[in-house]
Design a protein around this motif. Structure first.
Motif, PDB file in Angstrom:
ATOM      1  N   UNK A 168     -23.720  48.608   2.554  1.00 30.28           N
ATOM      2  CA  UNK A 168     -23.991  50.032   2.774  1.00 30.28           C
ATOM      3  C   UNK A 168     -23.772  50.856   1.517  1.00 30.28           C
ATOM      4  N   UNK A 169     -22.912  50.384   0.634  1.00 33.55           N
ATOM      5  CA  UNK A 169     -22.642  51.143  -0.595  1.00 33.55           C
ATOM      6  C   UNK A 169     -23.877  51.224  -1.473  1.00 33.55           C
ATOM      7  N   UNK A 170     -24.704  50.196  -1.441  1.00 33.27           N
ATOM      8  CA  UNK A 170     -25.941  50.228  -2.229  1.00 33.27           C
ATOM      9  C   UNK A 170     -26.888  51.295  -1.686  1.00 33.27           C
ATOM     10  N   UNK A 171     -26.998  51.378  -0.364  1.00 28.75           N
ATOM     11  CA  UNK A 171     -27.860  52.394   0.243  1.00 28.75           C
ATOM     12  C   UNK A 171     -27.335  53.800  -0.052  1.00 28.75           C
ATOM     13  N   UNK A 172     -26.008  53.978   0.021  1.00 32.87           N
ATOM     14  CA  UNK A 172     -25.421  55.287  -0.283  1.00 32.87           C
ATOM     15  C   UNK A 172     -25.620  55.658  -1.740  1.00 32.87           C
ATOM     16  N   UNK A 173     -25.544  54.657  -2.616  1.00 32.85           N
ATOM     17  CA  UNK A 173     -25.761  54.933  -4.039  1.00 32.85           C
ATOM     18  C   UNK A 173     -27.197  55.372  -4.298  1.00 32.85           C
ATOM     19  N   UNK A 184     -35.803  54.391  -0.129  1.00 34.37           N
ATOM     20  CA  UNK A 184     -34.641  53.511   0.073  1.00 34.37           C
ATOM     21  C   UNK A 184     -35.017  52.343   0.964  1.00 34.37           C
ATOM     22  N   UNK A 185     -35.799  52.629   2.000  1.00 35.22           N
ATOM     23  CA  UNK A 185     -36.182  51.562   2.928  1.00 35.22           C
ATOM     24  C   UNK A 185     -37.049  50.520   2.243  1.00 35.22           C
ATOM     25  N   UNK A 186     -38.111  50.955   1.565  1.00 35.87           N
ATOM     26  CA  UNK A 186     -39.073  50.005   1.009  1.00 35.87           C
ATOM     27  C   UNK A 186     -38.586  49.350  -0.283  1.00 35.87           C
TER      28      UNK A 186
END
Length: 270
Positions: A168-173, A184-186
Motif C-alpha cells: 500500500x505504501x507504493x500506491x500512497x507514494x 495509479x491503477x494502470x
C-alpha cells in the motif's frame, strides 16, 4: 532432499503415478498399437481436416474464454479485496456458491436460460426487444458463456493472492506524487499484480482445454471441442487408436505450453 522428506511425499508420488501416469501410459500404448502397430494414427490426427478443425476451434474458444474470464475475475477480485466489508462478504458468497453446484447443473441451467424458449428470449420478446428468438445455445456463444461462468471463480484466487500482496505504501507514494487514480491503477497496481494475472490465465486456459460436459450440452454437437471428439472416437466410432493419439497430442501440447510459459515467467522475474 532428506530421507524423511522423501518418505513423507512417497505416498503422494505413488498415488499420482497410479492415478495419472499408469493410465496415460496405457493411452499411449493404444495410440501406437490400435488398430495396428505404428504411428499411423498420429499421421491421421495431424492430417485429418476434421481433427485439425476441432483443435483450432478448441484453441480459439479457450483463448476467448481465458481473456473474458480473467478480465471479469480481475474486476470481481478488485472489489472483493479492496471493497467495503459488506461488499466483500457478498462477493465472497458469489465466488464460493458456484463451487457447491455441479458443472452438469450449471450447464442445464444455462440451457434453460439461453434456449429459444428460455427465460432470456421469452422475456426479451415480451418486452419487445426483439421479435424472433435469438440462437444463444447450440453454438460457440453458448459454450463460451457456460465455460466463463464455470472458470471465473478459479481465476479469482491467484488474482486475490497477488492483490493482497501489493504494498500500500507504493500506491500512497504514487498518489502523493500527484498521479490520478486511473494512472495509479494502470501503471502501478496492474503491473504489481501481473504474477496473479499470469497464474489466472494459465490456470483458466489449461482447465478450459479439457472441458467436455459444458460444450457437449451448450454446443449441442455443433461446436465440438477436443475432449468431446476424443469421447466420440472412443465410445461412438469406436476408434480407440485415433482417440488415444488425439489425447497424447493434446497432453503434449499442454506440456509444451506449460514449459514455455514457466520459462517465460522465470525469465521475466529475473
Amino acid at each position: 532432499m532428506t530421507r524423511s522428506r522423501i518418505f513423507l511425499i512417497a505416498p503422494l508420488l505413488v498415488f499420482l503415478a497410479g492415478a495419472y501416469l499408469v493410465p496415460f501410459l496405457g493411452v499411449m500404448r493404444w495410440s501406437v498399437t490400435l488398430p495396428q502397430p505404428g504411428f499411423g494414427q498420429y499421421a491421421v490426427a495431424l492430417s485429418d481436416p476434421l481433427v485439425l478443425g476441432v483443435i483450432w476451434r478448441t484453441v480459439r474458444i479457450c483463448a476467448m474464454v481465458t481473456v473474458i474470464s480473467v478480465v471479469l475475475a480481475y474486476a470481481i477480485t478488485l472489489v472483493w479485496v479492496r471493497g467495503a466489508p459488506v461488499t466483500r462478504m457478498v462477493i465472497e458468497l458469489c465466488i464460493l456458491i458456484p463451487f457447491w453446484i455441479s458443472v452438469l447443473t450449471r450447464a442445464f441451467g444455462w440451457l434453460a436460460l439461453l434456449s429459444n424458449r428460455g427465460l432470456i428470449n421469452t422475456l426479451a420478446q415480451d418486452l419487445g426487444l426483439w421479435a424472433e428468438p435469438l440462437t444463444l445455445v447450440r453454438n460457440e456463444f453458448g459454450v463460451i458463456v457456460g465455460m466463463v461462468h464455470f472458470l471465473v471463480p478459479f481465476a479469482v484466487f491467484p488474482l486475490a493472492s497477488a492483490m493482497r500482496s501489493v504494498d500500500e505504501r507504493v500506491l500512497l507514494a504514487a498518489r502523493g506524487m500527484g498521479a490520478s487514480r486511473a494512472r495509479i491503477f494502470w501503471q502501478v497496481f496492474v503491473p504489481m499484480t501481473k504474477g496473479g494475472i499470469f497464474g489466472a490465465t494459465l490456470l483458466v486456459f489449461v482447465f478450459s482445454i479439457g472441458f467436455f460436459v459444458t460444450p457437449a450440452i451448450l454446443g449441442g454437437g455443433r461446436s465440438v471441442m477436443v475432449a468431446e471428439l476424443i469421447w466420440l472416437r472412443i465410445f461412438q466410432s469406436p476408434d480407440w487408436g485415433l482417440g488415444a493419439a488425439i489425447s497424447v497430442i493434446l497432453m503434449a501440447g499442454i506440456g509444451i505450453l506449460l514449459g514455455l510459459t514457466m520459462k517465460y515467467a522465470k525469465g521475466s522475474g529475473k
